[in-house]
Design an enzyme around this catalytic site. Structure first.
Site, PDB file in Angstrom:
ATOM      1  N   ALA A   1       0.794  -1.273   0.371  1.00  0.00           N
ATOM      2  CA  ALA A   1       0.009  -0.450   0.290  1.00  0.00           C
ATOM      3  C   ALA A   1       1.026   1.349   0.036  1.00  0.00           C
ATOM      4  O   ALA A   1       2.320   0.899   0.560  1.00  0.00           O
ATOM      5  CB  ALA A   1      -0.675  -0.503   1.455  1.00  0.00           C
TER       6      ALA A   1
ATOM      7  N   GLY B   1       0.525  -4.776   1.087  1.00  0.00           N
ATOM      8  CA  GLY B   1      -0.549  -4.898  -0.102  1.00  0.00           C
ATOM      9  C   GLY B   1      -0.348  -5.595  -1.165  1.00  0.00           C
ATOM     10  O   GLY B   1      -1.104  -6.038  -1.563  1.00  0.00           O
TER      11      GLY B   1
ATOM     12  N   GLU C   1      -0.258  -9.398  -0.204  1.00  0.00           N
ATOM     13  CA  GLU C   1      -1.436  -9.806  -0.314  1.00  0.00           C
ATOM     14  C   GLU C   1      -3.132  -9.736  -0.853  1.00  0.00           C
ATOM     15  O   GLU C   1      -4.219 -10.326  -1.807  1.00  0.00           O
ATOM     16  CB  GLU C   1      -2.463  -8.353   1.091  1.00  0.00           C
ATOM     17  CG  GLU C   1      -2.348  -8.391   2.164  1.00  0.00           C
ATOM     18  CD  GLU C   1      -2.595  -6.953   2.902  1.00  0.00           C
ATOM     19  OE1 GLU C   1      -1.772  -6.364   2.886  1.00  0.00           O
ATOM     20  OE2 GLU C   1      -2.765  -6.937   4.320  1.00  0.00           O
TER      21      GLU C   1
ATOM     22  N   GLU D   1       4.659  -4.742   7.205  1.00  0.00           N
ATOM     23  CA  GLU D   1       3.763  -3.403   8.100  1.00  0.00           C
ATOM     24  C   GLU D   1       4.218  -3.171   9.276  1.00  0.00           C
ATOM     25  O   GLU D   1       3.983  -2.334   9.911  1.00  0.00           O
ATOM     26  CB  GLU D   1       2.103  -4.179   7.981  1.00  0.00           C
ATOM     27  CG  GLU D   1       1.260  -4.078   6.756  1.00  0.00           C
ATOM     28  CD  GLU D   1       1.808  -5.088   6.049  1.00  0.00           C
ATOM     29  OE1 GLU D   1       2.728  -6.378   6.258  1.00  0.00           O
ATOM     30  OE2 GLU D   1       0.699  -5.491   4.692  1.00  0.00           O
TER      31      GLU D   1
HETATM   32  N1  CAA Z   1       4.243   3.359  -0.825  1.00  0.00           N
HETATM   33  C1  CAA Z   1       4.784   4.194  -1.414  1.00  0.00           C
HETATM   34  N2  CAA Z   1       6.241   4.887  -2.175  1.00  0.00           N
HETATM   35  C2  CAA Z   1       7.379   3.515  -1.942  1.00  0.00           C
HETATM   36  C3  CAA Z   1       6.878   1.709  -1.791  1.00  0.00           C
HETATM   37  C4  CAA Z   1       5.362   2.379  -0.879  1.00  0.00           C
HETATM   38  N3  CAA Z   1       4.592   0.722  -0.556  1.00  0.00           N
HETATM   39  N4  CAA Z   1       7.700   1.017  -1.951  1.00  0.00           N
HETATM   40  C5  CAA Z   1       8.235   1.733  -2.611  1.00  0.00           C
HETATM   41  N5  CAA Z   1       8.406   3.402  -3.035  1.00  0.00           N
HETATM   42  C6  CAA Z   1       8.773   4.038  -3.780  1.00  0.00           C
HETATM   43  C7  CAA Z   1       9.954   4.313  -2.813  1.00  0.00           C
HETATM   44  O1  CAA Z   1       9.750   5.839  -1.589  1.00  0.00           O
HETATM   45  C8  CAA Z   1      10.929   4.833  -3.842  1.00  0.00           C
HETATM   46  O2  CAA Z   1      10.845   6.862  -4.102  1.00  0.00           O
HETATM   47  P1  CAA Z   1      11.268   7.595  -4.160  1.00  0.00           P
HETATM   48  O3  CAA Z   1      12.466   7.597  -5.566  1.00  0.00           O
HETATM   49  O4  CAA Z   1      10.886   8.490  -4.650  1.00  0.00           O
HETATM   50  O5  CAA Z   1      12.177   7.750  -2.893  1.00  0.00           O
HETATM   51  C9  CAA Z   1      10.771   4.796  -5.170  1.00  0.00           C
HETATM   52  O6  CAA Z   1       9.010   3.808  -4.300  1.00  0.00           O
HETATM   53  C10 CAA Z   1      12.040   2.997  -5.058  1.00  0.00           C
HETATM   54  O7  CAA Z   1      11.932   2.682  -4.258  1.00  0.00           O
HETATM   55  P2  CAA Z   1      12.491   2.189  -3.103  1.00  0.00           P
HETATM   56  O8  CAA Z   1      14.781   3.405  -3.691  1.00  0.00           O
HETATM   57  O9  CAA Z   1      12.817   2.065  -1.791  1.00  0.00           O
HETATM   58  O10 CAA Z   1      14.353   0.997  -3.696  1.00  0.00           O
HETATM   59  P3  CAA Z   1      14.654  -0.528  -3.263  1.00  0.00           P
HETATM   60  O11 CAA Z   1      15.285  -1.406  -4.135  1.00  0.00           O
HETATM   61  O12 CAA Z   1      15.882   0.623  -2.130  1.00  0.00           O
HETATM   62  O13 CAA Z   1      13.534  -1.001  -2.176  1.00  0.00           O
HETATM   63  C11 CAA Z   1      11.893  -2.350  -1.375  1.00  0.00           C
HETATM   64  C12 CAA Z   1      12.699  -1.505  -3.036  1.00  0.00           C
HETATM   65  C13 CAA Z   1      12.931  -2.772  -0.421  1.00  0.00           C
HETATM   66  C14 CAA Z   1      10.459  -2.467  -2.158  1.00  0.00           C
HETATM   67  C15 CAA Z   1      11.487  -0.421  -0.836  1.00  0.00           C
HETATM   68  O14 CAA Z   1      11.505   0.435  -1.900  1.00  0.00           O
HETATM   69  C16 CAA Z   1       9.837  -1.057   0.534  1.00  0.00           C
HETATM   70  O15 CAA Z   1      11.038  -1.688   1.713  1.00  0.00           O
HETATM   71  N6  CAA Z   1       9.249  -0.269   0.245  1.00  0.00           N
HETATM   72  C17 CAA Z   1       8.541  -0.505   1.765  1.00  0.00           C
HETATM   73  C18 CAA Z   1       7.743  -1.530   1.051  1.00  0.00           C
HETATM   74  C19 CAA Z   1       6.430  -1.609   2.767  1.00  0.00           C
HETATM   75  O16 CAA Z   1       7.013  -1.297   3.849  1.00  0.00           O
HETATM   76  N7  CAA Z   1       4.592  -2.869   2.212  1.00  0.00           N
HETATM   77  C20 CAA Z   1       4.214  -2.535   3.093  1.00  0.00           C
HETATM   78  C21 CAA Z   1       3.482  -1.392   3.148  1.00  0.00           C
HETATM   79  S1  CAA Z   1       2.461  -1.212   4.225  1.00  0.00           S
HETATM   80  C22 CAA Z   1       1.376  -1.994   3.981  1.00  0.00           C
HETATM   81  O17 CAA Z   1       0.957  -2.514   2.595  1.00  0.00           O
HETATM   82  C23 CAA Z   1       0.133  -1.713   4.114  1.00  0.00           C
HETATM   83  C24 CAA Z   1      -1.363  -2.479   3.929  1.00  0.00           C
HETATM   84  O18 CAA Z   1      -1.258  -3.957   4.390  1.00  0.00           O
HETATM   85  C25 CAA Z   1      -2.616  -2.288   3.029  1.00  0.00           C
END
Ligand code: CAA
Length: 258
Positions: A64, A109, A112, A132
């Site tokens: 998400a 998400g 999911e 999460e």
């Molecule tokens: N939401 C918003 N933006 C996201 C994102 C997310 N879930 N995942 C990645 N991005 C964005 C980053 O912020 C980044 O943006 P910028 O270039 O503007 O800084 C861009 O995508 C590229 O990401 P990274 O630079 O972080 O890329 P990476 O290769 O270094 O890492 C990754 C990749 C490991 C997937 C890392 O991006 C990450 O950990 N993302 C978050 C994953 C996460 O926590 N997901 C769960 C979200 S909560 C949820 O989903 C709740 C639910 O159940 C409803």
């Protein structure tokens, strides 16, 4: 639509989530678009099924959208969760098979979303997780329910409690995906499954999905009764008549989905 597109590959819809700048993360707009697209596709009687994937070679869906959620209050969080659940339900209850072609990160998400599909096939670079808890929240789109039901409580709890990412082989080992293929083989593999499904009786495929989906929420006796009922319903179809006649005449059946 700004973040979701689809193409027809024969009678299969290939739906792509396309927000590369955020690794295809699900913001409210993307969820609303998915909801609308799946609702429209459900009306297409000719469709064999849907393959759902992410744009690019890095991510299926990285979760998400964290930027969108950051300042939510409790009510906004609940509304977002409910929107996500509506999307997962429309996919789970979609009248045709839905395959997740997981082409990279499937986190939060995104994991999911893959769990709501009927079948998951992934590429070698795929990574799965429910991170999460790293953000101080729990999964909000069904992960606490669909993940333990699919992989068992032990593996489910470990992923949910640790937030660890697992690679494609580990996901396959615990039953989170059916198989792992090279990235360039991912769509051909999923299309191959759809081609096989296209040869079968459409009425039977739809009833199969319905009884597995609904039956898994019932106790075993009721579920078997429901199966018997839907088995009976098959005999009201032209497909049953054609399928059995063709077998006895030693020819390939010509199903009509009626
Ligand atoms: N939401 C918003 N933006 C996201 C994102 C997310 N879930 N995942 C990645 N991005 C964005 C980053 O912020 C980044 O943006 P910028 O270039 O503007 O800084 C861009 O995508 C590229 O990401 P990274 O630079 O972080 O890329 P990476 O290769 O270094 O890492 C990754 C990749 C490991 C997937 C890392 O991006 C990450 O950990 N993302 C978050 C994953 C996460 O926590 N997901 C769960 C979200 S909560 C949820 O989903 C709740 C639910 O159940 C409803």
């Amino acid at each position: 639509m700004n973040n979701v597109s689809y193409t027809m590959e024969g009678k299969t819809a290939l739906v792509t989530i396309d927000r590369p700048k955020a690794l295809n993360a699900l913001n409210p707009e993307t969820l609303a678009e998915l909801l609308q697209l799946f609702s429209e596709l459900a009306e297409n009687d000719e469709l064999v099924g849907v393959i759902l994937t992410g744009a690019g070679e890095k991510a299926f869906v990285a979760g998400a959208d964290i930027s969108a959620m950051q300042h939510y209050d409790a009510l906004a969080g609940r509304e977002f969760g409910k929107l996500g659940h509506r999307v997962m339900s429309v996919i789970e209850q979609f009248p045709k098979p839905v395959i997740a072609a997981v082409n990279g990160f499937a986190l939060g998400g995104g994991c999911e979303l893959a769990l709501a599909c009927d079948i998951r096939i992934c590429s070698e670079n795929a990574k799965f997780g429910q991170p999460e808890v790293n953000l101080g929240v729990i999964p909000g789109f069904g992960g606490t329910q669909r993940l333990p039901r699919l992989v068992g409580k032990g593996h489910g709890f470990e992923l949910l409690f640790t937030g660890d990412m697992i690679d494609a082989q580990e996901a396959c080992r615990i039953g989170l995906v059916n198989r792992v293929v090279a990235l360039e083989q991912l769509l051909p593999e999923c299309l191959g499954i759809m081609e096989k499904i296209a040869q079968k009786g459409p009425v039977a495929i739809a009833l199969c999905k319905e009884v597995v989906r609904a039956g898994m929420e019932m106790d075993s006796d009721r579920a078997c009764q429901y199966e018997a009922d839907l088995f009976g319903v098959c005999f009201a179809s032209d497909d049953q008549k054609e399928g059995m006649k063709a077998f006895l005449e030693k020819r390939v059946p010509q199903f009509t989905g009626k």
